[in-house]
Design an enzyme around this catalytic site. Structure first.
Site, PDB file in Angstrom:
ATOM      1  N   ASP A   1       0.850  -1.185   0.000  1.00 45.37           N
ATOM      2  CA  ASP A   1       0.000   0.000   0.000  1.00 45.37           C
ATOM      3  C   ASP A   1       0.884   1.231   0.000  1.00 45.37           C
ATOM      4  OD1 ASP A   1      -3.001   0.752   0.325  1.00 45.37           O
ATOM      5  OD2 ASP A   1      -1.920   2.159   1.602  1.00 45.37           O
ATOM      6  N   GLN A   2       0.367   2.302  -0.583  1.00 47.69           N
ATOM      7  CA  GLN A   2       1.118   3.553  -0.629  1.00 47.69           C
ATOM      8  C   GLN A   2       0.227   4.708  -0.201  1.00 47.69           C
ATOM      9  OE1 GLN A   2       2.223   5.790  -4.416  1.00 47.69           O
ATOM     10  NE2 GLN A   2       4.183   4.845  -3.892  1.00 47.69           N
TER      11      GLN A   2
END
Length: 201
Positions: free
Chosen positions: A78-79
């Site tokens: 995830d970012q």
């Protein structure tokens, strides 16, 4: 005959993601893998920092998919774009993207890219973070409008695709894992896959 020998992982590899960017990045390793969309609520918790949010969601995505594929090695990532401790999500619309780029103009944004690799069958679990510091140029409204009309990066955290025309918005990128900004840090991914028993080469 393929130009490179096919890898022979001891376990299936599953990417827990809905992102076409992560799928493309993982395919660069020439590993056989499947994709399973994780069913995870991505709403930030009250007071949750961007770093904590990225870590939590990467782990949650991997865990959700590992429950469906307990014998596989599962990758979750995830970012979250971090502007002075505030998370910036995917803009979704042109107006939101304009607002994001105006806020980031002339400033440094840290893209917190978190990674988790799990295998329920073996009990393997590793987590890592690949932060990327991105310095944006001072942007005028005409540049912002021209960029957004050209690339329409409305599904990207921070409203810019560094792998495309978005690089023209930037002063500098600082990272020890070059693909982290696109969404999947491949150096760390290779390291963790090897540790999980997957032959990458």
């Amino acid at each position: 005959m393929p130009p490179f020998p096919a890898s022979n992982p001891s376990r299936a590899v599953v990417l827990g993601s809905t992102s076409p960017y992560r799928r493309e990045l993982l395919s660069r390793l020439r590993l056989p893998f499947t994709v399973e969309p994780p069913q995870v609520d991505e709403t930030p918790a009250r007071g949750e920092t961007p770093l904590a949010l990225a870590r939590r969601l990467a782990a949650a995505k991997a865990a959700a998919v590992a429950r469906l594929h307990p014998d596989a090695v599962v990758i979750g990532s995830d970012q979250v774009a971090d502007l002075d401790g505030e998370p910036l999500g995917k803009p979704g619309t042109h107006a939101n993207a304009v607002a994001q780029l105006r806020r980031m103009s002339g400033r440094t944004v840290v893209f917190q890219t978190a990674l988790t690799v799990l295998c329920d069958a073996t009990g393997f679990a590793q987590h890592d973070l690949a932060p990327v510091r991105v310095r944006f140029r001072a942007l005028d409204d005409a540049e912002i409008e021209a960029y957004l009309r050209a690339e329409q990066p409305y599904d990207c955290a921070g409203s810019a695709k560094s792998e495309g025309l978005g690089v023209a918005l930037l002063e500098a990128i600082e990272s020890d894992d070059p693909t982290a900004l696109v969404g999947l840090p491949l150096i760390r991914t290779c390291r963790m896959l090897r540790a999980a028993g997957v032959r990458v080469l």
